[in-house]
Design an enzyme around this catalytic site. Sequence first.
Site, mmCIF file in Angstrom:
data_model
loop_
_atom_site.group_PDB
_atom_site.id
_atom_site.type_symbol
_atom_site.label_atom_id
_atom_site.label_comp_id
_atom_site.label_asym_id
_atom_site.label_seq_id
_atom_site.Cartn_x
_atom_site.Cartn_y
_atom_site.Cartn_z
ATOM 1 N N HIS A 113 -2.032 2.761 -15.439
ATOM 2 C CA HIS A 113 -1.640 3.617 -14.314
ATOM 3 C C HIS A 113 -1.529 5.080 -14.737
ATOM 4 O O HIS A 113 -1.905 5.987 -13.981
ATOM 5 C CB HIS A 113 -0.301 3.138 -13.754
ATOM 6 N N GLY A 146 0.801 -1.215 0.000
ATOM 7 C CA GLY A 146 0.000 0.000 0.000
ATOM 8 C C GLY A 146 0.833 1.263 0.000
ATOM 9 O O GLY A 146 0.302 2.370 0.123
#
Length: 324
Positions: free
Chosen positions: A49, A12
């Site tokens: 992305h 994360g």
Amino acid sequence: MIHLVTGGSGSGKSAYAEQCILDFGGTRRVYIATMQPFGAEGQARIARHRKMRAAKKFSTIECYTNLKEVELEPGSDVLLECMSNLVANEMYMESGAGCHADQAILEGIRELNQQCSNLVIVTNEVFSESVPDSPEMKEYKRILGRINREIAAMADQVTEVIYGITQQKKKPDTLVNRTEKPGVESNKSGESVMCQKENRAHIIIGGAFQGKAQYATKIYPGLELTDGINCSLDEIENCVAINKFHSFTRRWLLEGRTKEALLTTLEKNENLQLLISDEIGYGLVPVDDFEREYREFHGRVMTELAEQADCVERVVCGIPQRIK
């Protein structure tokens, strides 16, 4: 300001770093991409992305080597991802700096910091596995570890992300996120004392190339460190401090000696003040039978030693944090 963000794969850290840029509230958001695309899958991933970041008003600069040549608009908030890719590029690409990769990258970081308002750098935790590395991989980790430590030293903030949970290793305007001096604690009289009581050794842990031994020599100047790689197995009966304890436990197990015998020997050593060890329990479970046994053996030994210890510190990117 410089903010270094570290963590393992899928931890994360990227999402956290991106949110840090958004929280700055600036209008010039720049993403410096260091991963060189390979194959159709890599190209598709990068395109996906890039599209996601565009929706958040990021402009993208692709930089695989020569970071110092990147030019930015004044006032930019910059996210550089990922340092582990950049190091590999500089070391192994034809256009890279080769054996001078660390100097080239650190020079580039300083140049970026001069140009932008805020710089968030994402790096990888790849230093905590038990299987021995090839010489090439060891050199890669050494250089990445040095770069991480140097950036952490110049950074205003250092954060480790573990399964989406953030741990602040260094906060703005502080050296470390605790009030005690490194390796010491205050007694009731206000004097500083080493955090060792009742003849229990001070334990310092962390991944490879994190600066553990360097930190230890600062808080224990003049203390002789026994080398766990080369010392005799019987030397732990009376040594004062042992470095690379993870290498020592490997040799102990190879000789067929038991965990109980090792713990008993250490308990009887009244001179032992300091024990320094790599964390080796992360990463993939080794295929080799001995490597699996060794990783488990070392973990069990360290768990019992940590339970007995009064002071356990973990070093990440050169920054110590007392965890017990």
